[in-house]
Structures are given as structure tokens and as C-alpha cells.
Design a protein around this motif. Structure first.
Motif, PDB file in Angstrom:
ATOM      1  N   SER A 145      33.297  67.026 102.431  1.00  0.00           N
ATOM      2  CA  SER A 145      32.985  66.242 103.629  1.00  0.00           C
ATOM      3  C   SER A 145      34.193  65.418 104.048  1.00  0.00           C
ATOM      4  O   SER A 145      34.538  65.343 105.232  1.00  0.00           O
ATOM      5  CB  SER A 145      31.777  65.347 103.367  1.00  0.00           C
ATOM      6  N   ALA A 146      34.848  64.779 103.081  1.00  0.00           N
ATOM      7  CA  ALA A 146      36.036  63.987 103.405  1.00  0.00           C
ATOM      8  C   ALA A 146      37.159  64.861 103.941  1.00  0.00           C
ATOM      9  O   ALA A 146      37.892  64.459 104.863  1.00  0.00           O
ATOM     10  CB  ALA A 146      36.493  63.232 102.164  1.00  0.00           C
ATOM     11  N   LEU A 147      37.310  66.058 103.383  1.00  0.00           N
ATOM     12  CA  LEU A 147      38.330  66.975 103.885  1.00  0.00           C
ATOM     13  C   LEU A 147      38.047  67.361 105.338  1.00  0.00           C
ATOM     14  O   LEU A 147      38.956  67.411 106.170  1.00  0.00           O
ATOM     15  CB  LEU A 147      38.372  68.225 103.001  1.00  0.00           C
ATOM     16  N   ASN A 148      36.790  67.633 105.661  1.00  0.00           N
ATOM     17  CA  ASN A 148      36.439  67.988 107.030  1.00  0.00           C
ATOM     18  C   ASN A 148      36.674  66.821 107.980  1.00  0.00           C
ATOM     19  O   ASN A 148      37.120  67.015 109.113  1.00  0.00           O
ATOM     20  CB  ASN A 148      34.981  68.434 107.092  1.00  0.00           C
ATOM     21  N   TYR A 149      36.368  65.608 107.542  1.00  0.00           N
ATOM     22  CA  TYR A 149      36.599  64.430 108.383  1.00  0.00           C
ATOM     23  C   TYR A 149      38.097  64.280 108.660  1.00  0.00           C
ATOM     24  O   TYR A 149      38.509  63.980 109.790  1.00  0.00           O
ATOM     25  CB  TYR A 149      36.052  63.197 107.678  1.00  0.00           C
ATOM     26  N   THR A 150      38.922  64.511 107.655  1.00  0.00           N
ATOM     27  CA  THR A 150      40.372  64.434 107.835  1.00  0.00           C
ATOM     28  C   THR A 150      40.864  65.523 108.775  1.00  0.00           C
ATOM     29  O   THR A 150      41.701  65.286 109.657  1.00  0.00           O
ATOM     30  CB  THR A 150      41.072  64.563 106.475  1.00  0.00           C
ATOM     31  N   MET A 151      40.317  66.733 108.622  1.00  0.00           N
ATOM     32  CA  MET A 151      40.700  67.826 109.521  1.00  0.00           C
ATOM     33  C   MET A 151      40.303  67.511 110.961  1.00  0.00           C
ATOM     34  O   MET A 151      41.053  67.768 111.905  1.00  0.00           O
ATOM     35  CB  MET A 151      40.034  69.123 109.073  1.00  0.00           C
ATOM     36  N   LEU A 152      39.106  66.957 111.131  1.00  0.00           N
ATOM     37  CA  LEU A 152      38.619  66.641 112.470  1.00  0.00           C
ATOM     38  C   LEU A 152      39.543  65.656 113.172  1.00  0.00           C
ATOM     39  O   LEU A 152      39.961  65.874 114.316  1.00  0.00           O
ATOM     40  CB  LEU A 152      37.210  66.073 112.374  1.00  0.00           C
ATOM     41  N   LEU A 153      39.869  64.549 112.494  1.00  0.00           N
ATOM     42  CA  LEU A 153      40.725  63.545 113.123  1.00  0.00           C
ATOM     43  C   LEU A 153      42.125  64.097 113.377  1.00  0.00           C
ATOM     44  O   LEU A 153      42.746  63.797 114.410  1.00  0.00           O
ATOM     45  CB  LEU A 153      40.801  62.302 112.235  1.00  0.00           C
ATOM     46  N   GLY A 154      42.620  64.929 112.455  1.00  0.00           N
ATOM     47  CA  GLY A 154      43.941  65.504 112.660  1.00  0.00           C
ATOM     48  C   GLY A 154      43.985  66.454 113.842  1.00  0.00           C
ATOM     49  O   GLY A 154      44.934  66.444 114.631  1.00  0.00           O
ATOM     50  N   ALA A 155      42.958  67.277 113.975  1.00  0.00           N
ATOM     51  CA  ALA A 155      42.916  68.212 115.109  1.00  0.00           C
ATOM     52  C   ALA A 155      42.787  67.454 116.425  1.00  0.00           C
ATOM     53  O   ALA A 155      43.446  67.795 117.417  1.00  0.00           O
ATOM     54  CB  ALA A 155      41.758  69.183 114.935  1.00  0.00           C
TER      55      ALA A 155
END
Length: 666
Positions: free
Chosen positions: A532-542
Motif C-alpha cells: 500500500s505504501a509503495l502504491n501511494y509513493t507511485m501515485l504521488l510520483g506519477a
């Protein structure tokens, strides 16, 4: 192909150049008095009912000597005899309606025969019967008739209930057409009963190539168009007027759904719900004259909800801000929008509701099913507001980008102030009655709360400053538009949370809240929290990279951000169903050997988002590292998970691979 008129061109004419035969098309200059919309190239080429002309009105003279009306459900009625084969056979206007005002007996088109495709032989020309067809349906066949001989059958009963041409003897109607056979039948009193006529299909144009003025009077082709506009507004459904007119709406308080937007009786309380049948709906709507007189009583509808009082409050007494102050306030509001989005998401996951309501599992007719439906309705409202807040976060950052500032997407801290007047700070909590009251308070419109320091009030102040100080904001049009969108949606949020309160009013928190723990209880939970944390980081980065690149991203990264957001939502729903609170933690990119960038494990993080020293804004390293690391986490989950979770991991991995490819194209 025509040669140009001598002297009309100055340069050599290319071989094979096509010149217009039609006088209207030759008028390549703007004719004085004609609006730009009358130019052929400006048309949208609608066929029916049409915006330039109604083709049914053109085809009314398809059979020389007859004028036919295709507009009625009962069939195609003959309106006039102007000569041609009908007049030659002694048919006159006196034959068109031989009945009385109480019992009219007009003449109708019963059948048409003629070639419609170039590969048809004369002997194979089809016959189109009016039986069980409306005038419009028969017109569609008439519209396809090719130049050449056409036969028609006229009769006294409406075309839709007529025998068509099935009864025509001696080889049928096409045989009569090819033989050039005509016959008129009258009763003993001389009243026309039926007639079979033939003629060449009308060309519509005179010798100069313009629409024949002897056949079509001024205004004929535009008769029955969508004018006045209320006619089109009433008759066309939302798939045609998608951005302007709803068919179904919800009351302004969000309580009463499935209302007919054009309902005539707007005084009933509660309002009468819509009905599914078209004929029944029309009887309850404004008719055409009433809509022309009363169109302005129809309310504004935003996000499907009616609102009669949507307007900007008057904060003219506030002191305008400088450009630097506007930028500073927008950077603060970016953090507030981010914080609200996460608070609303946390509240959504705290509700004991599935991602999709299935009536087969929760029968609404049972007390348990009715309770589940109320909880689901509340959860859906909260989630829709959270999605809006994510959109607001993007809009605020687009405004900052227009003003020359970098994106502000840092996760909120516990000291991020949401309401300056009360000092309330970011604190994600389950949706208890007290938390819901806080949400209602923060979303209350400034016109209601009279708080210019509230979120809505600050956007109003920004809007007023930008609009009235164009010397400071040359980008005013773009900025004011985005801010107005946020203001309007914020007003809707207040009503949505009020609706949530109504949904949950008869339930206790124990009935609708999930017990959520902050620490993962199993090895699978640990891995899911990390993913979940990885996806949140990917979301903000994208999202950050999309905002940095602007239009050059081609929509690829924003699409990947949307997919990552969907995957994050699915993961957090799974965690919540397992009793684990969601974690909105952005992970920093850490240096690693061989060019790899592993990131810190999320399992050791706290439940509250915290700022992390990450890469430079916009470089995408944290998102790319998170995307790469997520593959290993999914492999660990696959070793621990059941089949349903494994299937979800496979779907998410495909989206992550696409995100890595998108970053790799930088």
C-alpha cells in the motif's frame, strides 16, 4: 468536373481540379447577412432532426407532384398535390382529406418501391411497406432511393396500419414500377380509395444547381428544427445534451434521488420520483409551451444534484492579496486538500461496507440488507468526496504551475492545519458522529458559515483577487476557472456529508464501523501494508511528474496515476476488511549499489503519514524505485495469499510494469 469560369482564377488550374457545380458552394466569400453557421464547412451534418436543416423536409417532395409529411408516428401523410403523375390521374387536393373534422380521412403513403443500391438490378428493386412503420421509419427508406423510377402506393388508412403493397396483383409493386403501370381506385361516390403511381425520383435542384425555389419555399428546410432551443432541450436526452442537461437528478439535500429534472410539479414534498416509461415521463414534464415560459425555474445541477442557490458569496469587503500572498495561500491549500483527501479515505475504509453493493448478498427487503445498503450509500458518498479532493489537489497544483511554482504534493503532517479558525489539524479517524460533524463543518460554504477564513472562503478571496487584479495575474482566465470549479464542488461536499449523516442517522457506530488496528496482525498484512505504501509513493510520483511535464506527458503518466490510485484503493479495502487501518506513507528513495534504488520497508512506519526526505521534486526517483520494489513484495504476497489476492496481485503488476515503462520513456 467543371472548368472554372473564365477570368475567375489568376493562377494555372491543377489538372483534375474539382470545381463546385452548386451555386451555394460557389459562394466562397461571406455573403452579407448570412451567419457564419450557414457556411457548409461549419455544419455538424446532423441528419435528423438536424441543426442546419431537417432532411425530412427535403424528402417531402421526393415524388414529383406530391408533398409528403414524414413527421408523424401514424405514418407518412400526403399534404398536397402539385402536379406530376398524381394530377395526371385526376388526383387533386380535394382527395387528400375526404372525412369530417370529427372523423378525418387523410391520404397516406402505403408503400414505396425503388432501387437503393447501385448493385441492384431493376427486377430486384425492394418494396418498403409502411405497415407497422412510423413516418420517420419510412422516410429512412425514402432517403436511400437512388435516382430513377419510383413507384408509390397511396391509401386512405394510416400507413402504420395499412396493408402496404402486399395486395398489389400481377407480380407485385416492382412489376408495376418496371412496367410503368398506374391505377386509381374510387368508390361509387368518387372517393379515392387507393392509387398506384410511378415517376422518376425528384432531383430537388433546378438547372442552376440550387435547391428548387418552386418546390421549397423560404424556411422549408429549417422548419421543425431544434428551435426554439427549449424544444431540443425537452426532447433530447442526456446522451445528447450531456454537458448541459440532465435527465435524472437528486434533490439539493441529497436525500431524494431519481427525480425527473423537467418535472412540471415542483411543489410536492417530498418530490415525486421519476418513472421509467418514456410516455409516462412526458406526461409529467413541462410541455413545449410551458418550458418556453418557465425554463428559468429549472435549477442548476452539479454532480447530479439540484441547487437553486449556487453563487459566490460577496466578500467584496476583504482586502485583495498580492501575487506572493496568493501563491503562499495556494501552497497551504494544496496541503489542506491532500489532508482532507486522506481523512476522507480513512473514514471511508472505516465503514463496514463492500467496494460494490450486491443485492443478491444483501437483500434490501430484509432488515440486514437495508442496513447494509445505508452503510454502503454513506461509504459511496464519502469516497466520492475523497475523489473530488484528489482532483482539487491536482487543480491547485495546476494553478501553482500556471503561476510558475513547483507542485506541492508532500504528505500532510499531524500539524497541518485544516481550519485556521478552530486550529483543527490533520488527524485521520474512523467516521464517528463527531468526525462526521467535523467534515460537515469544514465543508460548510462560506455563505452559510460566514467564515472568510474557511476553505471555501479562502478560495472565494483568491478568486476575487485574481479577477479584480489582472495587472498581477495575466493568467486570470485560467486561474479563475479552476478556482471556481473548486468552489462549486466544495459546496456540493457539504450536501454530500449531510446526506451521509441522514444515511447513518438510525444506526449506532457499532453497527456501521469496522474495528481497525494500527499494527498488522499477520505476515500477509505486513506485506499488504508495505505494498500500500509503495502504491501511494507511485501515485504521488506519477502525479508530480505529470504536473512537471504538463502537456508533454501526452496523458500517459496521468493514466498510470489513475490506475495506481485504483490499485491503492483496492489494497486499502482489502486491508480494512482484514481489520488493518490504511497507511498513507510516502517512502523515500534510498541509494543502493548497482544503480538500484530499494526503499525503506513500510512495515515499521506508524499509522500517521510523516514527511520523508525524498528525491528532488519532479525527478520521479521515489516513484520509480517504489514501482520496482513492489514486484518483490507481490511475490512475497503470492506465497502467503489465497487465490483471490493472487489474482489481484497479477492485475496490479501489469499496471506497475506500465508505470515503469512510462517513467522509462522520460
Amino acid at each position: 468536373m467543371n472548368a472554372p469560369t473564365p477570368g475567375s482564377v489568376d493562377l494555372p488550374v491543377p489538372e483534375g481540379k474539382i470545381f463546385p457545380r452548386n451555386l451555394t458552394a460557389r459562394a466562397d466569400h461571406v455573403v452579407r447577412g448570412n451567419p457564419s453557421g450557414s457556411r457548409p464547412e461549419s455544419g455538424v451534418d446532423n441528419c435528423f432532426p438536424g441543426l442546419e436543416f431537417d432532411q425530412r423536409n427535403l424528402e417531402k417532395a421526393f415524388f414529383p407532384g406530391l408533398t409528403v409529411d414524414f413527421h408523424h408516428a401514424s405514418g407518412s401523410r400526403v399534404l398536397a398535390v402539385t402536379g406530376g403523375a398524381a394530377a395526371a390521374q385526376g388526383i387533386t387536393d380535394a382527395d387528400l382529406d375526404t372525412g369530417t373534422p370529427q372523423d378525418p380521412q387523410p391520404l397516406y403513403l402505403w408503400a414505396v418501391c425503388g432501387r437503393t443500391t447501385v448493385d441492384q438490378e431493376e427486377a430486384d428493386a425492394p418494396v418498403f411497406h409502411a405497415t407497422e412503420r412510423t413516418g420517420l421509419e419510412l422516410w429512412r427508406r425514402v432517403h436511400d432511393l437512388l435516382p430513377g423510377r419510383v413507384a408509390v402506393v397511396l391509401g386512405r388508412t394510416p400507413g402504420s396500419t395499412s396493408p402496404g403493397a402486399f395486395w398489389v396483383p400481377d407480380g407485385g409493386l416492382n412489376a408495376w414500377r418496371t412496367q410503368g403501370r398506374t391505377e386509381v381506385s374510387r368508390d361509387a361516390d368518387g372517393v379515392l380509395e387507393w392509387a398506384v403511381l410511378f415517376a422518376d425520383r425528384a432531383r430537388y435542384l433546378d438547372s442552376d444547381g440550387v435547391i428548387d425555389p418552386d418546390v421549397y419555399q423560404a424556411g422549408d428546410l429549417t422548419r421543425s428544427l431544434c428551435a426554439p432551443w427549449q424544444y431540443d432541450f425537452r426532447e433530447c436526452g442526456c446522451y445528447y445534451w450531456a454537458a448541459s442537461k440532465p435527465d435524472i437528478s437528486t434533490s439539493s439535500d441529497g436525500v431524494h434521488r431519481n427525480l425527473n429534472f423537467q418535472r412540471r410539479d415542483r411543489t410536492t414534498n417530498p418530490p415525486e420520483p421519476d418513472i421509467p416509461t418514456i410516455r409516462g415521463r412526458a406526461a409529467k414534464e413541462f410541455d413545449h409551451p410551458a418550458l418556453i415560459a418557465n425554463w428559468n425555474v429549472l435549477p442548476v445541477v452539479l454532480n447530479g444534484r439540484e441547487d437553486d442557490g449556487m453563487e459566490l458569496p460577496d466578500w467584496s469587503g476583504l482586502r485583495p492579496m498580492t501575487r506572493a500572498q496568493v501563491i503562499q495561500e495556494l501552497e497551504r491549500l494544496a496541503g489542506v486538500e491532500h489532508a482532507l483527501c486522506l481523512e476522507y479515505l480513512y473514514a471511508h475504509y472505516s465503514l463496514d461496507a463492500p467496494p460494490v453493493f450486491d443485492p443478491a448478498v444483501h437483500d434490501p427487503a430484509t432488515p440486514e440488507g437495508a442496513r447494509a445498503r445505508k452503510i454502503y450509500a454513506a461509504a459511496a458518498e464519502v469516497f466520492s468526496v475523497a475523489v473530488d479532493e484528489m482532483r482539487h489537489l491536482r487543480w491547485v497544483n495546476e494553478i501553482l504551475g500556471t503561476l510558475g511554482r513547483p507542485p506541492r504534493l508532500e504528505p500532510p503532517r499531524h500539524d497541518t492545519v485544516i481550519q485556521p479558525r478552530t486550529g483543527r489539524c490533520f488527524d485521520p479517524q474512523p467516521l464517528t458522529p463527531g468526525q462526521l460533524d467535523l467534515f460537515i463543518a469544514v465543508e460548510r460554504p462560506s455563505a452559510v458559515s460566514a467564515d472568510p477564513q474557511g476553505i471555501d472562503g479562502m478560495y472565494v478571496k483568491l478568486h476575487e483577487t485574481i479577477v479584480h487584479r489582472p495587472e498581477l495575474f495575466p493568467e486570470a482566465d485560467r486561474l479563475a476557472h479552476l478556482i471556481k470549479l473548486i468552489i462549486d464542488e466544495g459546496d456540493d461536499h457539504y450536501h454530500r456529508f449531510t446526506a451521509v449523516k441522514n444515511h447513518l442517522a438510525e444506526l449506532s457506530p457499532d453497527e456501521y464501523l469496522r474495528p481497525l488496528r494500527t499494527d498488522p496482525g499477520t505476515a500477509l498484512d505486513v506485506q499488504l501494508v508495505e505494498l500500500s505504501a509503495l502504491n501511494y509513493t507511485m501515485l504521488l510520483g506519477a502525479l508530480e511528474s505529470t504536473l512537471e511535464r504538463g502537456d508533454t506527458s501526452g496523458g500517459v503518466l496521468i493514466e498510470q496515476a489513475r490506475r495506481t490510485m485504483s490499485n491503492l484503493h483496492e489494497l486499502n479495502h482489502l486491508l480494512a476488511s482484514r481489520g488493518v487501518a490504511p497507511r498513507f506513507t510516502k517512502l523515500p528513495a534510498a541509494p543502493a549499489p548497482a544503480g538500484e534504488q530499494p526503499i525503506a520497508s513500510a512495515a515499521a512506519s506508524t499509522s500517521a503519514p510523516a514527511p520523508a526526505p525524498g528525491p528532488e521534486p519532479g525527478d520521479g526517483r521515489a516513484a520509480l524505485a517504489a514501482a520496482r520494489a513492489s514486484g518483490a513484495v507481490r511475490q512475497s504476497i503470492n506465497a502467503l495469499a489465497v487465490d483471490g489476492v493472487r489474482e489481484m496481485m497479477t492485475r496490479h503488476q501489469a499496471d506497475t510494469d506500465a508505470l515503469i515503462a512510462a517513467f522509462g520513456s522520460r
